[in-house]
Design a protein around this motif. Sequence first.
Motif, mmCIF file in Angstrom:
data_model
loop_
_atom_site.group_PDB
_atom_site.id
_atom_site.type_symbol
_atom_site.label_atom_id
_atom_site.label_comp_id
_atom_site.label_asym_id
_atom_site.label_seq_id
_atom_site.Cartn_x
_atom_site.Cartn_y
_atom_site.Cartn_z
ATOM 1 N N ALA A 1 -143.945 -20.987 -104.532
ATOM 2 C CA ALA A 1 -142.598 -20.451 -104.745
ATOM 3 C C ALA A 1 -142.344 -19.268 -103.820
ATOM 4 C CB ALA A 1 -142.404 -20.050 -106.206
ATOM 5 N N ALA A 2 -143.319 -18.372 -103.719
ATOM 6 C CA ALA A 2 -143.171 -17.207 -102.842
ATOM 7 C C ALA A 2 -143.128 -17.634 -101.376
ATOM 8 C CB ALA A 2 -144.320 -16.231 -103.080
ATOM 9 N N MET A 3 -143.959 -18.608 -101.015
ATOM 10 C CA MET A 3 -144.025 -19.060 -99.633
ATOM 11 C C MET A 3 -142.714 -19.755 -99.222
ATOM 12 S SD MET A 3 -147.002 -21.379 -97.847
ATOM 13 C CE MET A 3 -147.123 -22.424 -99.272
ATOM 14 N N TYR A 4 -142.199 -20.598 -100.090
ATOM 15 C CA TYR A 4 -140.993 -21.365 -99.766
ATOM 16 C C TYR A 4 -139.715 -20.542 -99.912
ATOM 17 C CZ TYR A 4 -143.148 -25.948 -99.131
ATOM 18 O OH TYR A 4 -143.869 -27.007 -98.650
ATOM 19 N N GLU A 5 -139.816 -19.383 -100.527
ATOM 20 C CA GLU A 5 -138.636 -18.554 -100.753
ATOM 21 C C GLU A 5 -137.908 -18.214 -99.456
ATOM 22 O OE1 GLU A 5 -138.241 -14.097 -102.286
ATOM 23 O OE2 GLU A 5 -139.026 -15.477 -103.802
ATOM 24 N N ASN A 6 -138.644 -17.924 -98.397
ATOM 25 C CA ASN A 6 -138.034 -17.526 -97.129
ATOM 26 C C ASN A 6 -138.055 -18.610 -96.060
ATOM 27 O OD1 ASN A 6 -137.364 -14.809 -97.882
ATOM 28 N ND2 ASN A 6 -139.558 -14.403 -97.865
ATOM 29 N N VAL A 7 -138.593 -19.770 -96.393
ATOM 30 C CA VAL A 7 -138.615 -20.877 -95.442
ATOM 31 C C VAL A 7 -137.256 -21.557 -95.467
ATOM 32 C CG1 VAL A 7 -139.629 -23.138 -94.959
ATOM 33 C CG2 VAL A 7 -141.103 -21.237 -95.613
ATOM 34 N N GLU A 8 -136.640 -21.659 -94.303
ATOM 35 C CA GLU A 8 -135.336 -22.300 -94.236
ATOM 36 C C GLU A 8 -135.445 -23.812 -94.133
ATOM 37 O OE1 GLU A 8 -133.473 -20.129 -91.047
ATOM 38 O OE2 GLU A 8 -132.971 -18.480 -92.387
ATOM 39 N N VAL B 1 -158.900 -36.575 -96.308
ATOM 40 C CA VAL B 1 -158.542 -35.612 -95.279
ATOM 41 C C VAL B 1 -157.315 -36.176 -94.564
ATOM 42 C CG1 VAL B 1 -159.296 -34.407 -93.193
ATOM 43 C CG2 VAL B 1 -160.943 -34.887 -95.016
ATOM 44 N N ILE B 2 -156.285 -35.340 -94.437
ATOM 45 C CA ILE B 2 -155.018 -35.762 -93.847
ATOM 46 C C ILE B 2 -154.707 -34.844 -92.659
ATOM 47 C CG2 ILE B 2 -152.550 -36.119 -94.248
ATOM 48 C CD1 ILE B 2 -153.308 -36.164 -97.326
ATOM 49 N N GLY B 3 -154.486 -35.435 -91.498
ATOM 50 C CA GLY B 3 -154.063 -34.672 -90.324
ATOM 51 C C GLY B 3 -152.552 -34.641 -90.246
ATOM 52 N N TRP B 4 -151.985 -33.511 -89.887
ATOM 53 C CA TRP B 4 -150.532 -33.359 -89.868
ATOM 54 C C TRP B 4 -150.079 -32.337 -88.838
ATOM 55 C CZ3 TRP B 4 -150.251 -28.252 -91.030
ATOM 56 C CH2 TRP B 4 -151.159 -27.714 -91.959
ATOM 57 N N VAL B 5 -148.793 -32.372 -88.554
ATOM 58 C CA VAL B 5 -148.114 -31.317 -87.800
ATOM 59 C C VAL B 5 -147.014 -30.806 -88.715
ATOM 60 C CG1 VAL B 5 -146.733 -30.710 -85.790
ATOM 61 C CG2 VAL B 5 -148.590 -32.381 -85.559
ATOM 62 N N MET B 6 -147.047 -29.514 -88.978
ATOM 63 C CA MET B 6 -146.032 -28.880 -89.818
ATOM 64 C C MET B 6 -145.050 -28.164 -88.899
ATOM 65 S SD MET B 6 -146.450 -25.896 -92.737
ATOM 66 C CE MET B 6 -147.338 -24.812 -91.618
ATOM 67 N N THR B 7 -143.779 -28.428 -89.084
ATOM 68 C CA THR B 7 -142.729 -27.729 -88.346
ATOM 69 C C THR B 7 -141.845 -27.031 -89.366
ATOM 70 O OG1 THR B 7 -142.785 -29.401 -86.609
ATOM 71 C CG2 THR B 7 -140.841 -27.975 -86.691
ATOM 72 N N PHE B 8 -141.671 -25.740 -89.170
ATOM 73 C CA PHE B 8 -140.873 -24.971 -90.120
ATOM 74 C C PHE B 8 -140.015 -23.956 -89.402
ATOM 75 C CE2 PHE B 8 -144.537 -22.361 -89.390
ATOM 76 C CZ PHE B 8 -144.088 -21.056 -89.503
ATOM 77 N N THR B 9 -138.986 -23.492 -90.095
ATOM 78 C CA THR B 9 -138.191 -22.366 -89.620
ATOM 79 C C THR B 9 -138.181 -21.309 -90.722
ATOM 80 O OG1 THR B 9 -136.130 -23.365 -90.402
ATOM 81 C CG2 THR B 9 -136.690 -23.724 -88.088
ATOM 82 N N HIS B 10 -138.280 -20.082 -90.274
ATOM 83 C CA HIS B 10 -138.311 -18.925 -91.171
ATOM 84 C C HIS B 10 -137.502 -17.840 -90.476
ATOM 85 C CE1 HIS B 10 -139.902 -15.360 -93.190
ATOM 86 N NE2 HIS B 10 -140.497 -16.133 -94.067
ATOM 87 N N LYS B 11 -136.584 -17.240 -91.192
ATOM 88 C CA LYS B 11 -135.680 -16.288 -90.540
ATOM 89 C C LYS B 11 -136.382 -15.098 -89.883
ATOM 90 C CE LYS B 11 -134.559 -14.699 -95.138
ATOM 91 N NZ LYS B 11 -133.544 -14.811 -96.166
ATOM 92 N N LYS B 12 -137.588 -14.769 -90.321
ATOM 93 C CA LYS B 12 -138.292 -13.603 -89.777
ATOM 94 C C LYS B 12 -139.408 -13.966 -88.795
ATOM 95 C CE LYS B 12 -137.335 -10.760 -93.798
ATOM 96 N NZ LYS B 12 -137.895 -9.977 -94.898
ATOM 97 N N ILE B 13 -139.566 -15.257 -88.502
ATOM 98 C CA ILE B 13 -140.633 -15.695 -87.596
ATOM 99 C C ILE B 13 -140.008 -16.439 -86.427
ATOM 100 C CG2 ILE B 13 -142.697 -17.131 -87.382
ATOM 101 C CD1 ILE B 13 -143.212 -16.636 -90.356
ATOM 102 N N ASN B 14 -140.399 -16.053 -85.217
ATOM 103 C CA ASN B 14 -139.950 -16.707 -83.985
ATOM 104 C C ASN B 14 -138.427 -16.706 -83.858
ATOM 105 O OD1 ASN B 14 -140.463 -18.003 -81.519
ATOM 106 N ND2 ASN B 14 -140.246 -20.029 -82.436
ATOM 107 N N GLY B 15 -137.791 -15.647 -84.331
ATOM 108 C CA GLY B 15 -136.341 -15.536 -84.219
ATOM 109 C C GLY B 15 -135.590 -16.630 -84.952
#
Length: 141
Positions: free
Chosen positions: A51-58, A75-89
């Motif tokens: 809940a805390a982690m997803y709170e700021n994830v757009e 074991v699962i291999g993945w690529v996670m792509t996310f946007t967060h208003k305070k990370i990487n602009g």
Amino acid sequence: MEQWVESFKAMYLNLNADNVEQLKQWYGVDATFVDPFHSVSGIDAIVHYFAAMYENVESIHFDYKWQMSNDDGTVIGWVMTFTHKKINGGKPVSVDGVSHIRIEQGKVIYHRDFFDGASMLYEQLPVLGSMIRFLKKRMAA
């Protein structure tokens, strides 16, 4: 087992700040979740962490690449792509990772995510990111 894992992966594709309580359907009461930043035990602590982690994830998306299962889990291999208003602009950040999960009686009892926390977070910060990228290049030379 394979169908359960496919359903588990689908659940993560739809997970967001509004529905983290659904983790209680997938994780055991005494489950442990570990990633490069935290280690939490117990379903209530896991739900609180997400809940805390997803709170700021757009936005967040997992592109599953491969998986392997044996008696010790999956074991699962993945690529996670996310946007967060305070990370990487606020621009998308992609991170390669692997999840190891152990299941007992249809519930996850252990979930550990392996990924490069520096590339996910620290390299995306303006000043610190420049220093980390510089150091990585120097070490590779």
